[in-house]
Design an enzyme around this catalytic site. Structure first.
Site, PDB file in Angstrom:
ATOM      1  N   GLY A  11       0.834  -1.054   0.293  1.00 42.84           N
ATOM      2  CA  GLY A  11       0.122  -0.212   0.219  1.00 42.84           C
ATOM      3  C   GLY A  11       0.895   1.715  -0.257  1.00 42.84           C
ATOM      4  O   GLY A  11       1.724   1.012   1.217  1.00 42.84           O
ATOM      5  N   HIS A 179     -10.576  -0.724  17.979  1.00 39.43           N
ATOM      6  CA  HIS A 179     -10.257   0.419  16.882  1.00 39.43           C
ATOM      7  C   HIS A 179     -11.755   1.215  17.003  1.00 39.43           C
ATOM      8  O   HIS A 179     -12.079   1.044  16.067  1.00 39.43           O
ATOM      9  CB  HIS A 179      -9.417   0.578  16.391  1.00 39.43           C
ATOM     10  CG  HIS A 179      -9.107   1.654  15.904  1.00 39.43           C
ATOM     11  ND1 HIS A 179      -7.879   2.888  16.153  1.00 39.43           N
ATOM     12  CD2 HIS A 179      -8.631   1.734  14.428  1.00 39.43           C
ATOM     13  CE1 HIS A 179      -8.440   3.684  15.801  1.00 39.43           C
ATOM     14  NE2 HIS A 179      -8.197   3.199  14.181  1.00 39.43           N
TER      15      HIS A 179
END
EC number: 1.1.1.37
Length: 313
Positions: A11, A179
């Site tokens: 990425g 999260h």
């Protein structure tokens, strides 16, 4: 001096590129930046740009960009930042369908080309994407690390430091759980250079800081309009990699695969961990009051519900 340890970052977007830049300056290892959704020029451009800053910063790190996943071969650490970012108004759960497929395919390729690596996952929703990487790769649990707790704790500590007008260096705090909106900052374990935060900030203001911490990612997304945070997330990953390569035995919050710890099983979840050369070398169970424990269980349930929506389990 050339460092032969190898870090691959899958990425090459804002987070991946920022992480590569930080790692190059710190000379923690040679870097491969992979971008598979854009033209090869994107990964190569960022790699070359970083490389050309070496004479100014004074580093000799090798930085290479590629679209070929085979370039990760024999990596010591592979960081997964690939996936679609959360857009304004989008919940983390809505990311699941697309990102699960990306993470699953990537984990299988990592197992093929870098079978001895440690995988660090940042792709959202990161708790269940870490679980996906763990199941798909077949790696032992200590070599799969999800990154969110360092980032969430950094936000929490930043907001406390701003409220008190003190150095962030003196603020110590831990954030556990999923999260997202159910994360759990441990208020009773938060101190400013040894002084409990409750002695310095009102309960109402602490509640506001906790809520802002939980919404920290969404706040950045709203300000950007599109895309998501990348400076702080990249720095959080750097701290994990530094702890691994230097075998620092750091006590850091990480997303780990649980087998009964904190009353949770078959889930990847944010908990205190010891990070060293082997990856997650130990999960630390801290004492909690009943309210904190119930909040943590609520967070675990929220993560489990998203996990149950995965196509591959």
């Amino acid at each position: 001096m050339v460092n032969r340890r190898k870090i691959s970052i899958i990425g090459a977007g804002h987070t991946g590129g920022t992480l590569a830049f930080i790692l190059a300056q710190k000379e923690l290892g040679d870097i491969v930046l992979i971008e598979r959704q854009q033209s090869e020029g994107m990964a190569k451009r960022k790699a070359l740009d970083i490389l050309e800053s070496g004479p100014i910063w004074g580093f000799d790190t090798s930085v290479h960009g590629s679209v070929n996943i085979e370039a990760i071969k024999d990596s010591d650490i592979v960081v997964m930042t690939a996936g679609i970012p959360r857009k304004s108004g989008m919940t983390r759960e809505e990311l699941v369908q697309t990102n699960e497929q990306i993470v699953r395919e990537t984990a299988l390729q990592i197992a093929t080309y870098a079978p001895h690596s440690i995988i660090i996952v940042l792709t959202n929703p990161v708790d269940v994407m870490t679980y996906t990487a763990f199941k798909a790769s077949g790696f032992p649990k200590e070599r799969i690390i999800g990154q969110s707790g360092i980032l969430d704790a950094a936000r929490y500590r930043t907001f406390i430091a701003q409220e008190l007008n003190v150095s962030v260096k003196d603020v110590n705090g831990f954030v556990l759980g999923g999260h997202g909106d159910t994360m759990l900052p441990l208020i009773n374990n938060t101190h400013i250079n040894g002084i409990p935060v409750k002695h310095l900030i009102s309960e109402e203001k602490i509640d506001q800081i906790v809520e802002r911490t939980r919404k920290g990612g969404a706040e950045i997304v709203a300000l950007l309009g599109q895309g998501s945070a990348y400076y702080a997330p990249a720095t959080a990953i750097y701290e994990t990699i530094d702890a691994i390569f230097n075998d620092r035995k750091r006590l850091l919050p990480s997303i780990a695969y649980l087998e009964g710890e904190y009353g949770c099983s078959d889930i990847c979840f944010g908990v205190p961990t010891i990070i060293g050369y082997q990856g997650i070398e130990k999960i630390i169970e801290v004492d909690m009051n009943n309210d904190e424990y119930q909040q943590l269980q609520h967070s675990a349930q929220a993560v489990s519900e998203v996990k149950n929506s995965l196509k591959f389990k």
